[in-house]
Design a protein around this motif. Structure first.
Motif, PDB file in Angstrom:
ATOM      1  N   TYR A  32       0.826  -1.092  -0.098  1.00  0.00           N
ATOM      2  CA  TYR A  32       0.208   0.035   0.158  1.00  0.00           C
ATOM      3  C   TYR A  32       0.905   1.259  -0.051  1.00  0.00           C
ATOM      4  O   TYR A  32       2.060   1.192   0.193  1.00  0.00           O
ATOM      5  CB  TYR A  32      -0.792  -0.233   1.336  1.00  0.00           C
ATOM      6  N   GLN A  33       0.513   2.426  -0.114  1.00  0.00           N
ATOM      7  CA  GLN A  33       1.149   3.619  -0.224  1.00  0.00           C
ATOM      8  C   GLN A  33       2.266   3.750   0.773  1.00  0.00           C
ATOM      9  O   GLN A  33       3.262   4.607   0.697  1.00  0.00           O
ATOM     10  CB  GLN A  33       0.397   4.915  -0.411  1.00  0.00           C
ATOM     11  N   TRP A  34       2.034   3.174   2.066  1.00  0.00           N
ATOM     12  CA  TRP A  34       2.860   3.276   3.237  1.00  0.00           C
ATOM     13  C   TRP A  34       4.003   2.358   3.238  1.00  0.00           C
ATOM     14  O   TRP A  34       4.515   2.370   4.302  1.00  0.00           O
ATOM     15  CB  TRP A  34       2.060   3.744   4.351  1.00  0.00           C
ATOM     16  N   GLY A  35       4.002   1.452   2.061  1.00  0.00           N
ATOM     17  CA  GLY A  35       4.865   0.578   2.099  1.00  0.00           C
ATOM     18  C   GLY A  35       4.305  -0.974   2.929  1.00  0.00           C
ATOM     19  O   GLY A  35       5.310  -1.539   3.288  1.00  0.00           O
ATOM     20  N   GLU A  36       3.100  -0.919   3.345  1.00  0.00           N
ATOM     21  CA  GLU A  36       2.797  -2.044   4.084  1.00  0.00           C
ATOM     22  C   GLU A  36       2.303  -3.040   3.080  1.00  0.00           C
ATOM     23  O   GLU A  36       1.697  -2.552   2.125  1.00  0.00           O
ATOM     24  CB  GLU A  36       1.645  -1.588   5.042  1.00  0.00           C
ATOM     25  N   THR A  37       2.468  -4.271   3.444  1.00  0.00           N
ATOM     26  CA  THR A  37       1.886  -5.365   2.629  1.00  0.00           C
ATOM     27  C   THR A  37       0.397  -5.554   2.839  1.00  0.00           C
ATOM     28  O   THR A  37      -0.034  -5.250   3.857  1.00  0.00           O
ATOM     29  CB  THR A  37       2.539  -6.664   2.839  1.00  0.00           C
ATOM     30  N   ALA A 162       5.608  13.534  11.570  1.00  0.00           N
ATOM     31  CA  ALA A 162       5.131  12.927  12.863  1.00  0.00           C
ATOM     32  C   ALA A 162       5.220  11.411  12.766  1.00  0.00           C
ATOM     33  O   ALA A 162       5.754  10.760  13.662  1.00  0.00           O
ATOM     34  CB  ALA A 162       3.747  13.278  13.058  1.00  0.00           C
ATOM     35  N   GLU A 163       4.973  10.836  11.435  1.00  0.00           N
ATOM     36  CA  GLU A 163       5.320   9.312  11.473  1.00  0.00           C
ATOM     37  C   GLU A 163       6.825   8.996  11.422  1.00  0.00           C
ATOM     38  O   GLU A 163       7.170   8.131  12.003  1.00  0.00           O
ATOM     39  CB  GLU A 163       4.579   8.829  10.077  1.00  0.00           C
ATOM     40  N   LYS A 164       7.547   9.766  10.991  1.00  0.00           N
ATOM     41  CA  LYS A 164       9.183   9.580  11.004  1.00  0.00           C
ATOM     42  C   LYS A 164       9.670   9.750  12.249  1.00  0.00           C
ATOM     43  O   LYS A 164      10.149   8.786  12.482  1.00  0.00           O
ATOM     44  CB  LYS A 164       9.730  10.509  10.131  1.00  0.00           C
ATOM     45  N   LYS A 165       8.916  10.589  13.089  1.00  0.00           N
ATOM     46  CA  LYS A 165       9.414  10.617  14.562  1.00  0.00           C
ATOM     47  C   LYS A 165       8.856   9.391  15.386  1.00  0.00           C
ATOM     48  O   LYS A 165       9.582   8.968  16.162  1.00  0.00           O
ATOM     49  CB  LYS A 165       8.920  12.009  14.953  1.00  0.00           C
ATOM     50  N   ARG A 169      11.065   6.663  17.362  1.00  0.00           N
ATOM     51  CA  ARG A 169      11.128   6.241  18.807  1.00  0.00           C
ATOM     52  C   ARG A 169      10.608   4.870  19.071  1.00  0.00           C
ATOM     53  O   ARG A 169      11.300   4.384  19.963  1.00  0.00           O
ATOM     54  CB  ARG A 169       9.774   7.268  19.249  1.00  0.00           C
ATOM     55  N   ALA A 170      10.117   4.133  18.165  1.00  0.00           N
ATOM     56  CA  ALA A 170       9.810   2.733  18.264  1.00  0.00           C
ATOM     57  C   ALA A 170      11.205   2.205  18.046  1.00  0.00           C
ATOM     58  O   ALA A 170      11.260   1.092  18.741  1.00  0.00           O
ATOM     59  CB  ALA A 170       8.806   2.528  17.146  1.00  0.00           C
ATOM     60  N   GLN A 171      12.059   2.587  17.313  1.00  0.00           N
ATOM     61  CA  GLN A 171      13.256   1.663  17.083  1.00  0.00           C
ATOM     62  C   GLN A 171      14.100   2.056  18.255  1.00  0.00           C
ATOM     63  O   GLN A 171      14.929   0.854  18.553  1.00  0.00           O
ATOM     64  CB  GLN A 171      13.839   2.186  15.578  1.00  0.00           C
ATOM     65  N   GLU A 172      13.814   2.952  18.852  1.00  0.00           N
ATOM     66  CA  GLU A 172      14.919   3.382  20.019  1.00  0.00           C
ATOM     67  C   GLU A 172      14.638   2.406  21.161  1.00  0.00           C
ATOM     68  O   GLU A 172      14.993   2.341  22.160  1.00  0.00           O
ATOM     69  CB  GLU A 172      14.752   4.781  20.470  1.00  0.00           C
TER      70      GLU A 172
END
Length: 173
Positions: A32-37, A162-165, A169-172
């Motif tokens: 999909y447009q956000w790179g989600e399968t 906001a999504e990038k941020k 945070r989720a990766q941290e």
């Protein structure tokens, strides 16, 4: 709060629309447009259904209304989205979808009100502003249309930031 519920409802809408895209094209899309399968979209749909602040009736009304929209049954869609708003009056997505149905029914003033309301409830969501811009353009209100589309582009950039941020945070963690 409302942002969490609206994000969950967005996943519901994306999953329903992804299903219609798959049917229309005759083959599954890979992303999909956000790179989600499609599998990830399905998982998010299941997560959204489990969220307790999306009532079952609100979920069913949104799903049913989106189906009506896909089938060009705009009168039924607008009744369904109104019922959804009774269950969740602050649902930006329900206001946006109601605006889309009303636009198709040529109830332009009322559609514009719902697009405005949706944009106020979810200021990082560009779609209601783009729909409003399209509506205004169809009325020959070109300057206002251009302004709405410009605001939609600004909302897109803010949403992406906001999504990038959020991802950082989720990766941290």
């Amino acid at each position: 709060g409302n942002l969490h519920a609206d994000r969950a409802m967005a996943h519901v809408i994306v999953a329903v629309l992804l299903g219609s895209i798959t049917l229309a094209v005759g083959q599954p899309r890979n992303t999909y447009q956000w790179g989600e399968t499609p599998h990830q979209i399905g998982e998010k749909l299941q997560e959204a259904v489990k969220l307790e602040h999306i009532s079952e009736s609100h979920f069913e009304d949104i799903s049913s209304g989106v189906s009506h929209l896909k089938e060009n049954r705009h009168e039924e869609a607008q009744h369904t989205f109104r019922a959804s708003l009774e269950a969740a009056p602050d649902s930006a997505h329900a206001h946006q979808l109601l605006g889309m149905s009303l636009h198709k029914l040529d109830r332009l003033h009322e559609a514009a009100e719902h697009f405005h309301h949706s944009a106020r409830l979810a200021p990082l969501t560009p779609d209601p502003l783009h729909h409003l811009g399209t509506l205004l353009h169809s009325q020959g209100r070109l300057d206002e249309s251009k302004a709405a589309h410009m605001m939609g582009r600004v909302a897109t950039r803010r949403h992406e930031a906001a999504e990038k941020k959020r991802r950082r945070r989720a990766q941290e963690l």
